[in-house]
Design a protein around this motif. Structure first.
Motif, PDB file in Angstrom:
ATOM      1  N   LEU A  56       0.940  -1.221  -0.027  1.00 13.29           N
ATOM      2  CA  LEU A  56      -0.118   0.036  -0.150  1.00 13.29           C
ATOM      3  C   LEU A  56       0.987   1.352   0.118  1.00 13.29           C
ATOM      4  O   LEU A  56       0.469   2.411  -0.424  1.00 13.29           O
ATOM      5  N   ALA A  57       1.946   1.177   0.383  1.00 11.22           N
ATOM      6  CA  ALA A  57       2.889   2.316   0.499  1.00 11.22           C
ATOM      7  C   ALA A  57       3.646   2.663  -0.873  1.00 11.22           C
ATOM      8  O   ALA A  57       4.100   3.645  -0.733  1.00 11.22           O
ATOM      9  N   PHE A  58       3.803   1.956  -1.765  1.00 10.73           N
ATOM     10  CA  PHE A  58       4.460   2.496  -3.062  1.00 10.73           C
ATOM     11  C   PHE A  58       3.355   2.829  -4.069  1.00 10.73           C
ATOM     12  O   PHE A  58       2.449   2.519  -3.991  1.00 10.73           O
ATOM     13  N   SER A  59       3.928   3.472  -4.930  1.00  8.00           N
ATOM     14  CA  SER A  59       3.055   4.132  -6.067  1.00  8.00           C
ATOM     15  C   SER A  59       3.015   3.274  -7.203  1.00  8.00           C
ATOM     16  O   SER A  59       3.880   2.816  -7.677  1.00  8.00           O
ATOM     17  N   ALA A  60       1.891   3.106  -7.531  1.00  7.47           N
ATOM     18  CA  ALA A  60       1.662   2.261  -8.704  1.00  7.47           C
ATOM     19  C   ALA A  60       0.090   2.522  -8.971  1.00  7.47           C
ATOM     20  O   ALA A  60      -0.799   3.031  -8.380  1.00  7.47           O
ATOM     21  N   PRO A  61      -0.466   2.186 -10.516  1.00  6.27           N
ATOM     22  CA  PRO A  61      -1.853   2.378 -10.540  1.00  6.27           C
ATOM     23  C   PRO A  61      -2.726   1.536  -9.832  1.00  6.27           C
ATOM     24  O   PRO A  61      -2.284   0.360  -9.230  1.00  6.27           O
ATOM     25  N   VAL A 120       8.521  -9.283  -6.240  1.00  7.16           N
ATOM     26  CA  VAL A 120       8.008  -9.647  -7.402  1.00  7.16           C
ATOM     27  C   VAL A 120       6.921  -8.943  -7.722  1.00  7.16           C
ATOM     28  O   VAL A 120       6.535  -8.550  -8.831  1.00  7.16           O
ATOM     29  N   CYS A 121       5.773  -8.564  -6.650  1.00  8.79           N
ATOM     30  CA  CYS A 121       4.521  -7.837  -7.009  1.00  8.79           C
ATOM     31  C   CYS A 121       4.738  -6.251  -7.430  1.00  8.79           C
ATOM     32  O   CYS A 121       3.954  -5.996  -8.180  1.00  8.79           O
ATOM     33  N   VAL A 122       5.788  -5.726  -6.712  1.00  6.73           N
ATOM     34  CA  VAL A 122       6.114  -4.329  -6.833  1.00  6.73           C
ATOM     35  C   VAL A 122       6.471  -4.401  -8.534  1.00  6.73           C
ATOM     36  O   VAL A 122       6.122  -3.558  -9.274  1.00  6.73           O
ATOM     37  N   HIS A 123       7.511  -5.381  -8.834  1.00  4.04           N
ATOM     38  CA  HIS A 123       7.810  -5.306 -10.291  1.00  4.04           C
ATOM     39  C   HIS A 123       6.720  -5.402 -11.095  1.00  4.04           C
ATOM     40  O   HIS A 123       6.535  -4.563 -12.119  1.00  4.04           O
ATOM     41  N   TRP A 124       5.692  -6.158 -10.959  1.00  2.00           N
ATOM     42  CA  TRP A 124       4.670  -6.573 -11.804  1.00  2.00           C
ATOM     43  C   TRP A 124       3.721  -5.436 -12.089  1.00  2.00           C
ATOM     44  O   TRP A 124       3.376  -4.886 -12.839  1.00  2.00           O
ATOM     45  N   ALA A 125       3.392  -4.796 -10.675  1.00  2.00           N
ATOM     46  CA  ALA A 125       2.438  -3.833 -10.589  1.00  2.00           C
ATOM     47  C   ALA A 125       3.018  -2.538 -11.253  1.00  2.00           C
ATOM     48  O   ALA A 125       2.194  -1.744 -11.810  1.00  2.00           O
ATOM     49  N   ARG A 126       4.417  -2.176 -11.227  1.00  2.00           N
ATOM     50  CA  ARG A 126       4.950  -1.035 -12.058  1.00  2.00           C
ATOM     51  C   ARG A 126       5.397  -1.268 -13.332  1.00  2.00           C
ATOM     52  O   ARG A 126       5.726  -0.480 -14.049  1.00  2.00           O
ATOM     53  N   VAL A 131       6.379   4.039 -14.553  1.00  2.00           N
ATOM     54  CA  VAL A 131       6.750   4.617 -13.203  1.00  2.00           C
ATOM     55  C   VAL A 131       7.914   4.094 -12.980  1.00  2.00           C
ATOM     56  O   VAL A 131       8.497   2.987 -13.149  1.00  2.00           O
ATOM     57  N   PRO A 132       9.035   4.750 -12.399  1.00  2.00           N
ATOM     58  CA  PRO A 132      10.523   4.593 -12.160  1.00  2.00           C
ATOM     59  C   PRO A 132      10.360   3.293 -11.261  1.00  2.00           C
ATOM     60  O   PRO A 132      10.005   3.470 -10.129  1.00  2.00           O
TER      61      PRO A 132
END
Length: 144
Positions: A56-61, A120-126, A131-132
């Protein structure tokens, strides 16, 4: 949480029953050649909370973040079911190792899995959204 623990008990009981047909699951107790009670600290909630907070803390769509959160939590539940399955068999085959694995080894493994799950989830979500992913000096690199 009683229903949540009941579900964990049923799921792990069914998995163990494939290899040990005498196993039963009643309430929050799995009983067979070894008996174990599934209680609040057995639900890996700490790892789930850590993972969810990080997601929830990182930025992604928002929709990608939500899908990644659900998939990651599902992965953590599966990892915890594997943990409970293994602990049952440790209790059957090497009961003297049960306490060490239960209190020292598996909590660390679940937190490590939650961290890997997050990456893994952050990599996929961005992915593919411009998004950098990593800042490298002045120029951001974008996930491909």
């Amino acid at each position: 949480t009683a229903s949540y623990l009941w579900l964990y008990t049923r799921l792990v009981g069914a998995a163990i029953r494939v290899f040990d047909p005498v196993v039963t699951a009643h309430g929050n107790v799995v009983a067979g050649r070894f008996t174990m009670q599934i209680v609040k600290s057995c639900d890996a909630m700490e790892a789930n909370i850590l993972f969810a907070a990080a997601m929830l803390a990182f930025s992604a769509p928002l929709w990608r973040k939500f899908v990644a959160l659900l998939a990651g939590l599902f992965g953590l539940v599966l990892a915890n079911l594997v943990r409970l399955f293994v602990l049952y068999w440790v209790g059957v085959l090497a009961p003297s190792a049960f306490e060490f694995l239960h209190y020292d080894v598996w909590p660390l493994l679940l937190i490590a899995f939650a961290a890997l799950d997050f990456v893994v989830c952050v990599h996929w979500a961005r992915r593919g959204n411009g998004v950098p992913l990593v800042l490298d000096g002045a120029e951001p690199r974008v996930a491909a």
